[in-house]
Design an enzyme around this catalytic site. Structure first.
Site, PDB file in Angstrom:
ATOM      1  N   LYS A 185      47.239  39.482  35.113  1.00  0.00           N
ATOM      2  CA  LYS A 185      47.822  40.264  36.196  1.00  0.00           C
ATOM      3  C   LYS A 185      46.721  41.113  36.813  1.00  0.00           C
ATOM      4  CE  LYS A 185      49.198  44.267  36.543  1.00  0.00           C
ATOM      5  NZ  LYS A 185      48.587  44.488  37.895  1.00  0.00           N
ATOM      6  N   GLU A 261      40.391  49.364  27.500  1.00  0.00           N
ATOM      7  CA  GLU A 261      39.212  49.998  28.086  1.00  0.00           C
ATOM      8  C   GLU A 261      39.744  50.957  29.133  1.00  0.00           C
ATOM      9  OE1 GLU A 261      36.711  51.267  30.421  1.00  0.00           O
ATOM     10  OE2 GLU A 261      36.532  49.238  31.260  1.00  0.00           O
ATOM     11  N   CYS A 295      34.517  53.473  35.661  1.00  0.00           N
ATOM     12  CA  CYS A 295      34.810  54.264  34.465  1.00  0.00           C
ATOM     13  C   CYS A 295      33.519  54.732  33.794  1.00  0.00           C
ATOM     14  CB  CYS A 295      35.653  53.459  33.494  1.00  0.00           C
ATOM     15  SG  CYS A 295      34.928  51.879  33.027  1.00  0.00           S
ATOM     16  N   GLU A 392      38.555  62.398  35.959  1.00  0.00           N
ATOM     17  CA  GLU A 392      37.675  61.324  36.411  1.00  0.00           C
ATOM     18  C   GLU A 392      37.653  61.338  37.937  1.00  0.00           C
ATOM     19  OE1 GLU A 392      36.771  56.842  34.758  1.00  0.00           O
ATOM     20  OE2 GLU A 392      38.834  57.553  34.820  1.00  0.00           O
TER      21      GLU A 392
END
Length: 492
Positions: A185, A261, A295, A392
């Protein structure tokens, strides 16, 4: 006009339907959704919008093909991946253009991602034939240990929008090598790269039933029923920590193998003895790779007081000189953020930091024009209380703070729930080892601004995830270990 023609061709060449069990088909009910060009805000095309019904068709195909696929020779699986690698590299330019159109990164960087993505197929084509078990004598000599490795089974792969090709190959590569069937997906924002990859793997010889690709505007409605079904045995996810927690909860019902992750909040430490030229160059790589939408992006810069002013000045000059624009244009180095929401988040974080006393060295505002552009930004004297130090950023913003002692730097660096990657610049070997050992992250870039490499184990600790991708351990995430105890042999 030629450029526009190339753009249209890049999009038109991709099959916009679902791939279910190796066969292309429309979504049940014929639903579609638009894919947007983030540099213009305009729709590129419509793609099929998968439903729960489509998801179960894909799961049926994966479960039905698992036994025969696992029985294929490792060399055969490896050669499929190798052919996939070769096709990706042959079509690097057209695939890079497709990526730039749906994701925004400049063409040069998109070409780099295609090469990076291809390397996962090459790496795992070689790992496919190196899966091994073991044979040993028990300590008392009365039995033997036979250790076997087998595919974990049908796997759900969920990929993000920021590296739409590489995150696909980083998961598909080891799954194919291990002998697992897959349901992929992709992110709603970037389905075209995943569909193009599916077509390439089909061309490379991947058998029907082994891979399904399900773009959808209802990710929860598509993935959750499959995770609770019992036939999926593995889920591999790259994305936010919040979504990762939800997937872990859903996976617990069937006790699924998981690889997660998740988010990052990478510290970038520059000590007083660092090579400042190298540190600035590394900062540009660690911060501006993928427009900061990574990331692994450096999120917090901690610089020793003896070099902080000079570091901020040099970094500001480099960031301010970057060319911002549509990624398909010559000379552009910084493309748009993925959508309006992402740009609004970046601006909110910058405004908060400035409101708490930070000084804008360069940037600090959105760029004019259509699309979701934000100017590369350097802030200095950023307070530890600023929201961006706990969030983040996912944008081209480098916040700089000053430290006095090594312990102060380490304390600040580790003061986060995340633990994906850290960056360290120092010329002192003893300090380098001490700091690398003390940092609470799964990876450390020591005097280098990029850590991603298909041959190395990628992953984090704490709330940055579980498991590793790439390297010699990446394939283990898709393998179960079986132990056979053999008795009646006596002592040797």
């Amino acid at each position: 006009m030629a450029q526009r023609s190339d753009e249209v061709k890049a999009v038109e060449q991709v099959d916009k339907r679902l791939m279910v069990g190796g066969r292309w088909r429309d979504a049940s009910g014929g639903a579609t959704f638009a894919v947007e060009d983030p540099s213009t805000g305009e729709a590129l095309c419509e793609v099929a919008d998968a439903s729960r019904e489509d998801a179960f068709a894909a799961l049926d195909a994966a479960a039905g093909a698992q036994a025969s696929w696992a029985a294929r020779a490792p060399r055969e699986r490896g050669e499929i991946l190798r052919r996939g690698f070769e096709i990706l590299m042959e079509r690097q330019d057209e695939l890079a253009l497709l990526m730039t159109l749906e994701m925004g990164k400049p063409l040069a960087e998109a070409r780099g991602e295609i090469a990076y993505a291809a390397e996962f197929l090459r790496w795992f084509s070689e790992e496919a034939v190196r899966v091994s078990g073991g044979y040993a004598t028990s300590p008392d000599g009365k039995s033997r240990f036979l250790i076997m490795k087998r595919p974990v089974g049908p796997s759900m792969l969920i990929t993000p929008w920021n590296f739409p090709m590489a995150m696909g190959t980083r998961k598909i590569g080891p799954a194919v090598a291990a002998g697992c069937t897959m349901v992929l997906k992709p992110a709603q924002q970037t389905p075209l790269c995943a569909l193009a990859l599916a077509g390439i793997l089909e061309e490379a010889g991947l058998p029907e039933g082994v891979l399904s690709v399900l773009p959808t505007t209802d990710p929860g409605g598509v993935t959750e029923p499959l995770l609770r079904d019992g036939r999926i045995r593995k889920v591999s996810f790259t994305g936010s920590t919040g979504v990762g927690r939800t997937l872990l909860e859903q996976s617990s019902e069937q006790v699924l193998r998981t690889s997660m992750e998740l988010g990052g909040n990478a510290p970038f430490l520059v000590f007083g003895d660092a090579d400042l030229d190298a540190a600035v160059e590394g900062a540009m790589q660690a911060k501006m790779r993928n427009i900061g939408e990574a990331c692994t992006a450096a999120n917090r810069f901690y610089v020793h007081e003896s070099v902080a002013a000079e570091f901020s000045r040099r970094l500001g000059e480099r960031m301010g000189a970057l060319s911002v624009g549509r990624g398909t244009e010559d000379g552009v180095q910084v493309g748009p953020l993925i959508d309006a929401r992402a740009r609004e988040k970046v601006q909110r974080l910058v405004d908060d930091a400035v409101g708490r006393g930070a000084r804008v060295v360069v940037g600090g505002e959105a760029a004019e024009g259509p699309g979701y552009f934000y100017r590369p930004t350097v802030l200095e004297n950023v307070s530890q209380e600023s929201d961006m130090y706990a969030t983040e950023i996912f944008g081209p913003v480098a916040p700089v703070s000053v430290f006095s002692t090594d312990d102060e730097a380490l304390s600040a660096a580790n003061d986060t729930e995340y633990g994906l990657v850290s960056y360290v610049y120092t010329s002192d070997v003893t300090r380098a080892l001490r700091v690398s050992e003390a940092l609470e992250t799964g990876m450390v870039g020591l005097n280098q601004g990029i850590v991603s490499n298909p041959a190395a184990p990628f992953g984090g600790v704490k709330h940055s995830g579980l498991g590793r991708e790439g390297g010699t351990v990446g394939i283990e995430e898709f393998l179960d270990t079986k132990y056979v105890g053999i008795g009646g042999l006596g002592t040797v």
